[in-house]
Structures are given as C-alpha cells and as structure tokens.
Scaffold this motif. Structure first.
Motif, PDB file in Angstrom:
ATOM      1  N   HIS A 121       0.836  -1.206   0.000  1.00 15.04           N
ATOM      2  CA  HIS A 121       0.000   0.000   0.000  1.00 15.04           C
ATOM      3  C   HIS A 121       0.868   1.252   0.000  1.00 15.04           C
ATOM      4  O   HIS A 121       0.499   2.274  -0.595  1.00 15.04           O
ATOM      5  N   GLU A 122       2.023   1.183   0.680  1.00 10.43           N
ATOM      6  CA  GLU A 122       2.887   2.359   0.781  1.00 10.43           C
ATOM      7  C   GLU A 122       3.384   2.799  -0.599  1.00 10.43           C
ATOM      8  O   GLU A 122       3.453   3.998  -0.897  1.00 10.43           O
ATOM      9  N   LYS A 123       3.742   1.836  -1.438  1.00  9.25           N
ATOM     10  CA  LYS A 123       4.229   2.180  -2.768  1.00  9.25           C
ATOM     11  C   LYS A 123       3.153   2.897  -3.577  1.00  9.25           C
ATOM     12  O   LYS A 123       3.433   3.877  -4.285  1.00  9.25           O
ATOM     13  N   LEU A 124       1.906   2.434  -3.454  1.00  8.99           N
ATOM     14  CA  LEU A 124       0.806   3.077  -4.180  1.00  8.99           C
ATOM     15  C   LEU A 124       0.595   4.501  -3.690  1.00  8.99           C
ATOM     16  O   LEU A 124       0.320   5.416  -4.481  1.00  8.99           O
ATOM     17  N   LYS A 125       0.713   4.701  -2.358  1.00  8.71           N
ATOM     18  CA  LYS A 125       0.534   6.046  -1.811  1.00  8.71           C
ATOM     19  C   LYS A 125       1.625   6.990  -2.332  1.00  8.71           C
ATOM     20  O   LYS A 125       1.351   8.153  -2.635  1.00  8.71           O
ATOM     21  N   LYS A 126       2.852   6.507  -2.404  1.00 11.30           N
ATOM     22  CA  LYS A 126       3.935   7.341  -2.908  1.00 11.30           C
ATOM     23  C   LYS A 126       3.673   7.755  -4.355  1.00 11.30           C
ATOM     24  O   LYS A 126       4.013   8.868  -4.775  1.00 11.30           O
ATOM     25  N   LEU A 127       3.066   6.854  -5.124  1.00  7.56           N
ATOM     26  CA  LEU A 127       2.784   7.134  -6.538  1.00  7.56           C
ATOM     27  C   LEU A 127       1.407   7.769  -6.737  1.00  7.56           C
ATOM     28  O   LEU A 127       0.983   8.003  -7.872  1.00  7.56           O
ATOM     29  N   SER A 128       0.665   8.006  -5.583  1.00  9.36           N
ATOM     30  CA  SER A 128      -0.701   8.583  -5.637  1.00  9.36           C
ATOM     31  C   SER A 128      -1.637   7.722  -6.482  1.00  9.36           C
ATOM     32  O   SER A 128      -2.460   8.210  -7.254  1.00  9.36           O
ATOM     33  N   LEU A 129      -1.524   6.394  -6.331  1.00 13.02           N
ATOM     34  CA  LEU A 129      -2.348   5.466  -7.116  1.00 13.02           C
ATOM     35  C   LEU A 129      -3.297   4.649  -6.253  1.00 13.02           C
ATOM     36  O   LEU A 129      -3.918   3.700  -6.742  1.00 13.02           O
ATOM     37  N   GLU A 130      -3.431   5.006  -4.950  1.00 14.57           N
ATOM     38  CA  GLU A 130      -4.249   4.160  -4.075  1.00 14.57           C
ATOM     39  C   GLU A 130      -5.724   4.120  -4.489  1.00 14.57           C
ATOM     40  O   GLU A 130      -6.445   3.167  -4.181  1.00 14.57           O
ATOM     41  N   ASN A 131      -6.195   5.168  -5.210  1.00 12.78           N
ATOM     42  CA  ASN A 131      -7.585   5.185  -5.671  1.00 12.78           C
ATOM     43  C   ASN A 131      -7.732   4.673  -7.095  1.00 12.78           C
ATOM     44  O   ASN A 131      -8.835   4.682  -7.644  1.00 12.78           O
ATOM     45  N   ARG A 132      -6.611   4.263  -7.694  1.00 11.04           N
ATOM     46  CA  ARG A 132      -6.640   3.787  -9.075  1.00 11.04           C
ATOM     47  C   ARG A 132      -6.424   2.284  -9.187  1.00 11.04           C
ATOM     48  O   ARG A 132      -6.828   1.654 -10.155  1.00 11.04           O
ATOM     49  N   VAL A 133      -5.768   1.693  -8.171  1.00 13.79           N
ATOM     50  CA  VAL A 133      -5.339   0.296  -8.269  1.00 13.79           C
ATOM     51  C   VAL A 133      -6.185  -0.590  -7.361  1.00 13.79           C
ATOM     52  O   VAL A 133      -6.342  -0.312  -6.172  1.00 13.79           O
ATOM     53  N   SER A 134      -6.745  -1.650  -7.935  1.00 13.92           N
ATOM     54  CA  SER A 134      -7.409  -2.713  -7.183  1.00 13.92           C
ATOM     55  C   SER A 134      -6.599  -3.991  -7.361  1.00 13.92           C
ATOM     56  O   SER A 134      -5.761  -4.089  -8.268  1.00 13.92           O
ATOM     57  N   ALA A 135      -6.846  -4.966  -6.496  1.00 20.14           N
ATOM     58  CA  ALA A 135      -6.070  -6.213  -6.611  1.00 20.14           C
ATOM     59  C   ALA A 135      -6.861  -7.367  -6.023  1.00 20.14           C
ATOM     60  O   ALA A 135      -7.614  -7.201  -5.063  1.00 20.14           O
ATOM     61  N   ILE A 136      -6.699  -8.548  -6.641  1.00 20.39           N
ATOM     62  CA  ILE A 136      -7.192  -9.796  -6.066  1.00 20.39           C
ATOM     63  C   ILE A 136      -5.948 -10.656  -5.818  1.00 20.39           C
ATOM     64  O   ILE A 136      -5.265 -11.090  -6.748  1.00 20.39           O
ATOM     65  N   LEU A 137      -5.619 -10.821  -4.545  1.00 21.80           N
ATOM     66  CA  LEU A 137      -4.354 -11.440  -4.141  1.00 21.80           C
ATOM     67  C   LEU A 137      -4.497 -12.954  -4.044  1.00 21.80           C
ATOM     68  O   LEU A 137      -5.496 -13.470  -3.536  1.00 21.80           O
TER      69      LEU A 137
END
Length: 717
Positions: A121-137
């Motif tokens: 999640h931290e990497k997405l926040k740094k790239l400002s993508l937390e509202n753009r990226v979904s995932a099924i792990l």
C-alpha cells in the motif's frame, strides 16, 4: 457516405462500451497464467459491451532491465492510439511493469492486479495510485496443506517444502519461514530450495516423507523449466507430492488444498466488471480454496483420508463392477420386478381410489353441512345459466325445494314472485361494481336488504365453468347505520341547542331597544291623543311597525337557524354567514368585537349541502373566538372572515387576534373544553359537520397574534 460512417461509429460504440487490456507476465502456453486468463475471458466474453486485448511479456524467459525498457518503448507505440478503460496485469512482472510505467503508458487508467502475492500500500501512496489500483491477491494456504497431511496421513513423518529462487519464490519465502517457525506438531518441516530441477529429481528423499510443491520454474542458470518437465518430476516422484494450486492437478500430484486458477480468473472477471461500473478501488484476498486428491496416487503410497470434514474432489478413482455395468444392472432390476410392481400398483390404485371415494363423500357432506350453516343464500350456475347447486337458505328465499331448482334457469321460475325479484336483481347486477345492494320483499311483506356478490369459477381439467352468487343479509347493519346517523343528528342539534341560551340572551338585548321605542311611542300617542291629528297618528303607527318588523325578522332568522337541515340544497355561503351574523350581531357589538367579511371578486359562492349545519359550524368558531377575545383590551378585538376559490374548492378562513390556542391538537376532540361551563362538543360537531356531512376539510393553526380556522368545501362547477 458520411451518415453511414457516423452510423458505423455509433454501432461500434454501442457494442463495445468498455475496453480492457490484459498484460500477461508470461508467454502464451504457460499453464498457470493461461488458466487464470481463461476464467477471466469467459466472464468478459459473456458481456457484449466489453472488448479486451492481451499482451504477453514472456518474463519467464527474459526478465532483464534492458528487456523491460524495450517492452516499454514497444508498448508506448502499440498503445499510442488505443484507449483502455481498465488495465489487468497478470502476476508480479506485469504488475510491477504497469505501476513503474503508469505515468507514461497508463495515465488515469484503472488497474486490477491479478494473482500477485505481495502487495504494498505504501508504494501506491507514494505514486498517488491508491484510488486507481485494485487487486485480487493469491495466497497459497501452506498451513492448511500441512494440517491436511498431519491429520490424515499418519505414516508421513517429514514434509519438504519445495520452492525456487525466482522473484515470486522470494515473495513466498516469508510465508514459508513463518510457517516453519510457528509450527509445533508431529511433522518435521524442511525448506528445500535446490538450484535446478535435475538436482531435485535425484534428491534422496527418506521413507515416510512427502513434499509440498510450491514452484520450481527456473534452474540456477536462468533456464526456464518446461511444464512437461515439472509434471514428469511430480508424477514420477518416489514420495507423495502435494500442491497449492490447480496447475498440477490431474498431472501426478497426490492432492492438496489448492487455489483453482480458473476460478481465480472468474473472480477477477467479476471484479473487473464491478470496476468498469465505477466501483471504488479495493484489495481482496482470494480464499476460495478447493480440496482434491488423486485416487491412484493415494493407493500407490498406501494413504487413506481419515479426518477431513470438508467436501473434496477425487480423481482417477477406479471404477467398481457396479460402476462398469451400471446400465445392465439397472436394466435387470427394472425388468425383473416389473410385473410385481404392476400388480402391486394396481392393488394400491384400487385401495387409494376407495379411500379417495370415501374422503370425497365426507368432503361433500362436510361442504353441504357448512354451506347450509351459512346464513347467506348461495347458488351455483353453469356457463348456460342453469342452477347446479344451492344451499337451504336460497331455497327458503325462493320458497321452492331444491328439486324444483336443479337444472333450471332463473328465467324458468318467473311464475314465482320471489324468483321474479331475484331475476330483476340479477339483470341489474354489475360484476365490476363494488357495492351491489338490493331490497327484497319477503312473502310476509318484510323488507330485507341484501348485498350481492358474484364470482366466476373455472375448472381447467374438465373444461367446466360457471358462477357462484352470494346474497349477504345486511339489514341489521343498515339499521345500525341509520340509527348512528339519527344519533349524530341528535348530537348536532344538541350542540346547536347549547348555543341557544347565549343566542336568547343576544335576542333579549336586541329586543330591549325596540320595546323601549314602542313604549315611548305609545305613551306619546296616549298623551297627544287629544290633537286628533291623523298624520301624526300614522307616523306613530309607522314607527311602531318598524320596530315590530325588526323584532319579527330577528326571531324568524333565529327560527330558521335552529331548524335541522333534512336534505342537501344549493345555498349561497355569503347569505348563510350574513344570516348567522345577524343572530349574534348584538352580542358581538355588546362585547365591542369587530367582525370583517372579505369576499374575493368573482368567487363562486354556491355550495351544495346542509345550510343550517354550516351556519352552526361557523357560529361555533365565532363563539369560541368571541370568548377568547374577551381577554383582549376592548379596543383590540377583531374577527376576520375571508372567502375565496382555490381550484374547484371554496375556502373560508376565520382569523382572530386572541393570542392563539393552547393544546391546539385537542380542540376537535369530543368533550374537550377550556371553559369552566363549556360542554366540549361545539368544535367536535363542527368537524363532524364539515368533514362527514359536507365531505369537506377543516384545519386550525396558530398564526401571528391569534388563531385561524380554514374550511375547505368542494363545489360542483
């Protein structure tokens, strides 16, 4: 030509509302990703408005930085003129590629990562993508597999956990270390990380051991192991091999708690559709595990499932004699007892028929008893109008036995006086009308009121239909309603009489002045009689008659008011209010109350209803306002009556300045009063008259400085 082109563009937009780009980390034919993509495709293909394309990165074979830079340049050219609504990277390589190159290749696109194990999640926040990226792990259930082996296969003492040195393998390692560190039970867990598949094939596995195969896709030199080579190792291993996903199910694996890769893809497809429909970004952990075992492998290693409550799938199970010859055995079992079953069926059928006949007779007797116990006359007619049945009440109504009615039409019974009435009633009956009442005169001249109801019945099997007619005697109910109406009229008149005392007092005050005038005129006439002036006598008589006429008009208006209204009439609401005010005018003037009557121009003043009762309703409001105004200073007592039309209604507003009403919600309740000598039925009867008798509406509210009553009466224009 331009119109055709625009039409084709419209059709294309209509067919493909959404466009999806799938980026596969690996090459086509790589079974792990192929199974995931197959499930994903099958979901998206069902949606006619979704178009999708697949790019293959081939990261198993080549994964250098130079290669990924080249891919970036290639995709930049390929994707330049393509617009996608959703990017779906499959596994770690594709996901990292999309995230690292998002700003250059996929700006503002939504991303759904599928099949990755490690998520930051931290990497997405740094790239400002937390509202753009979904995932099924995808989380392999290592602990669950160990527990299955531990609880079911007691002969296994040691369990090797096999993993490779790939990037995905490194992501799985923390799970392996955590499992080994926290595991405290009878199995010995060993993490096995060989350099190449050939070393693994000759590894000296001990007796009573097994392996939990996670992955082994690359050798130490970077060469990619073929699926056929891995399958050969799994299939020919000297120990049971358990797996964590469906890749090697049916390819030599003994069993395991697995992630079904196809279903993982299906779930990803459903999630993709949700995202396309503007659902917010979310991260979910795929937990839909399945249990499978290979029957041949279990037998090969003498293993038996003894302690598994979950449902599981068994493959390669050897068919028994019954399985191989099921059709023949079924045929033998069907043919040999056929005649026995036939005879037993016939006996059973005869027995059941006897029981049904007995039950039917009971039912007929019960229905007849029940229908004859009903007070309402009931009869049945077929589609041709012939009477097929009735209860005793109907026979008594016509004074005819049932034998005379059966098979007859009502028109055939017109010689019977009672039947004539029924025929006339049925001719006027309206099936769609809610209230069909009629009056029936009995043979001894007693008048009865009936409610008629007719229903159609239809029997599909025997194609039979007709009508059931019910006469419900509502004579007593009508008598009760009439009695209630009489009682209500009595209460209204009682309410009116309650006002008479005050009105008499008002009339007495009104008559004092003309009586004094008459007395003075008479005395003057007596003392001046000697003059014998004829003109003077005529003047005296004229003055006396003027006062008497005033008194007569006053008492006539009072008489009209106290008489109850027996029928609805058309009357002028202005005249009614003025007549009512004439009765109480002196009382209002005596108490220094100013009353103003305002009528809007071109107002339709004609109302159909009960004039005297409407006068009484308004009088009740005026009297209550008068009593409240006595608390005001004598120079500040006002009542304003406004009359105007609104839509098809006549509106009467009566407003005072008596500072409002306390407990305003209770003033229309019967016997509620704030006066020491009040009776509490005045305003209650006002509401009854306006809403029940006149079918209008009355409301009251506190306004600035006082209270205002609003009366709404319906007009027929």
């Amino acid at each position: 030509m331009k119109k055709v082109f625009l039409f084709l563009i419209f059709i294309n937009l209509e067919v493909f509302a959404y466009s999806v780009l799938i980026i596969n980390s690996y090459h086509k034919g790589y079974q792990w990703s192929d199974q995931v993509i197959k499930g994903l495709e099958d979901v998206l293909i069902k949606k006619d408005n979704v178009d999708f394309n697949i790019l293959y990165m081939d990261s198993k074979r080549v994964s250098s930085k130079e290669y990924f830079d080249s891919l970036k340049k290639l995709y930049k050219i390929q994707l330049k003129n393509r617009k996608y609504d959703l990017i779906i990277p499959i596994d770690r390589f594709a996901y990292d590629f999309v995230i690292n190159n998002y700003s250059e290749l996929f700006t503002k696109k939504r991303v759904l990562a599928v099949g990755i194990e490690k998520f930051s999640h931290e990497k997405l926040k740094k790239l400002s993508l937390e509202n753009r990226v979904s995932a099924i792990l995808e989380k392999r259930d290592l602990k669950g597999n160990v527990e299955i082996i531990e609880k079911n296969f007691y002969k296994i003492k040691k369990l090797y956990i096999i993993n490779d040195k790939s990037l995905n393998g490194l992501h799985t390692e923390p799970l392996i270390f955590n499992l080994i560190h926290n595991y405290k039970s009878r199995l010995e867990l060993i993490y096995l990380k060989e350099d190449d598949l050939s070393s693994l094939q000759v590894y000296p596995f001990e007796d009573h051991s097994a392996a939990l195969f996670i992955r082994f896709y690359k050798n130490k030199n970077g060469d990619l192991n073929k699926n056929s080579e891995i399958s050969h190792f799994v299939k020919n291993a000297k120990i049971p091999i358990f797996v964590t996903d469906s890749l090697f199910m049916d390819k030599g694996a003994t069993g395991g708690k697995i992630v079904n890769l196809y279903k993982l893809g299906e779930n990803a497809g459903e999630m993709a559709l949700d995202i396309l429909n503007q659902e917010k970004a979310k991260i979910i952990l795929y937990k839909e595990f399945e249990y499978f075992f290979d029957y041949q492998k279990l037998n090969e290693f003498l293993l038996t499932i003894v302690n598994l409550d979950e449902p599981y799938k068994m493959i390669h199970k050897k068919k028994t004699f019954f399985d191989n010859y099921r059709n023949f055995i079924d045929f033998v079992f069907i043919i040999s007892p056929f005649f026995i079953f036939l005879i037993l069926g016939l006996i059973h059928n005869i027995y059941k028929r006897k029981i049904l006949e007995k039950d039917l007779r009971k039912r007929i007797e019960f229905d007849a008893t029940m229908l004859n116990a009903i007070d309402s006359p009931i009869f049945w007619q077929d589609a041709n109008g012939k009477i097929v049945d009735s209860n005793n009440r109907f026979c008594n109504l016509l004074k005819l036995p049932f034998d005379s009615l059966y098979g007859q039409k009502l028109s055939d019974l017109n010689k019977n006086n009672n039947a004539k009435q029924i025929i006339e009633i049925m001719n006027n009956y309206n099936l769609d009308k809610d209230n069909n009442e009629f009056t029936f005169i009995t043979s001894n001249s007693i008048e009865r009121t009936y409610l008629i109801k007719q229903a159609k019945f239809k029997e599909e099997k025997i194609k039979y239909e007709g009508y059931v007619t019910i006469f419900t005697d509502i004579t007593k109910e009508r008598e009760i309603i009439l009695e209630k109406q009489k009682n209500r009229q009595f209460v209204i008149q009682q309410s009116k009489l309650a006002e008479i005392g005050e009105i008499f007092s008002s009339i007495a005050h009104q008559w004092k002045t003309p009586l004094i005038e008459i007395t003075a005129i008479a005395q003057e006439l007596f003392y001046t009689r000697r003059s014998k002036n004829v003109n003077e006598d005529s003047s005296f008589v004229k003055d006396i008659m003027q006062q008497v006429t005033y008194m007569t008009d006053t008492i006539n208006e009072f008489q009209k008011f106290i008489m109850p209204s027996n029928a609805k009439v058309d009357f002028n609401i202005q005249d009614a209010i003025k007549s009512m005010l004439e009765i109480v005018n002196h009382n209002l003037k005596y108490n220094n109350i100013n009353i103003h009557l305002n009528i809007e121009e071109q107002t339709n003043l004609t109302v159909n209803g009960y004039k005297n009762e409407v006068m009484q309703s308004i009088l009740n409001i005026i009297n209550n306002a008068r009593d409240a105004l006595l608390n005001n200073h004598y120079k500040n007592r006002n009542i304003e009556i406004s009359i105007f039309n609104e839509n098809s209604d006549l509106i009467i507003k009566i407003k005072d300045n008596a500072q409002g009403i306390k407990n305003i919600d209770k003033i229309f309740e019967p016997y509620y009063t704030t006066k020491k000598k009040g009776h509490g039925i005045g305003l209650y009867m006002t509401k009854v008259i306006i809403e029940d008798k006149m079918k209008g509406k009355i409301l009251v509210e506190n306004v600035e400085g006082g209270a205002m009553f609003t009366i709404r009466l319906v007009q027929n224009r």
